[in-house]
Design an enzyme around this catalytic site. Sequence first.
Site: not given
Length: 247
Positions: A112, A186
């Site tokens: 990201h 996550t």
Amino acid sequence: MDIPWHDIRSVAVLTGAGISAESGVPTFRGEDGLWRTYRAEDLATPDAFCRDPHLVWEWYDWRRGLIAGCRPNAAHRTLAHMERRFDDWTLITQNVDGLHQLAGSRSVVELHGSIWRMRCTQECQTPWEDRTVPLSMAGGALPRCPNCGSLARPDVVWFGESLPGEALTAALAAAQRCQVMLVVGTSAVVQPAASLPLVALRRGAYVVEINPQPTPLSDTAHEVIREPAASALPRWWQTWQRRVTVG
Ligand code: BJW
């Protein structure tokens, strides 16, 4: 697991915001997560940036300042240490904070992007590093491309945007060939990152999840450690090393 621990050569790791939580970096979806206070649609989409670049830059400037004061924790350090032990090691992160690199990890696949890079909205040149904290936005001035003067934006991946091709290819290849995958901190809901452990599972890898909370992956992972990463990961690595020594 079918393969003896001492024969493991190929390891992939997928990390998310939770690994940096104990360093003081806020997560997105937890109790104190950023999305509890801020709306993702207002801040982390290309539309939001088009509508109000000043608001978006203010948010990123605030987060850059916060992250600049954070240090890697024992989980980041353990992964940096593990990297030296395996022939085939891939650390894939969704985080933009740079804490893995600060801990000493040499090769990090950033899915990201990075909050410490900017890129030209006209894409006239490759992204560049900028660690200025705070950014000077006095009088409404926003960061500009040093080459063409166009508006600059954070070099991160917003909702609806494609992930950097090279990083995604490397992550997918690692998920396909690894024998063990660690999934640390996550929520495993944001695609395509969330699919990587599923790819690894399908290819027969042993998947370990480290997360104090259940996620969509928890039911299918081979091992689930419901604890914070900074204590669980160093201990898990010690256990691995003991298994290898004992045979
Ligand atoms: C601890 C802990 C401790 C706490 N120790 N653990 C298929 C189906 C449905 C939707 C889609 C799909 N494909 C694509 C989409 C759309 C979208 C998506 O996935 N949406 C879902 C939310 C439904 N994906 C995209 O748009 C992606 N682009 C894309 O796929 O392009 C092609 C395409 C587009 C549109 C349609 C179809 C295809 C891009 C995603 C970009 C995500 N960007 C962000 C912001 C980055 C920049 C920034 O930082 O500002 O990335 S959003 C945010 O979420 C950030 C994170 O990297 C990402 C993941 O979050 P993460 O890391 O999992 O954090 P949290 O907070 O969610 O979880 C923390 C966890 O830690 C929790 O579980 C805690 O319990 C745990 N924890 N303390 C261990 N001490």
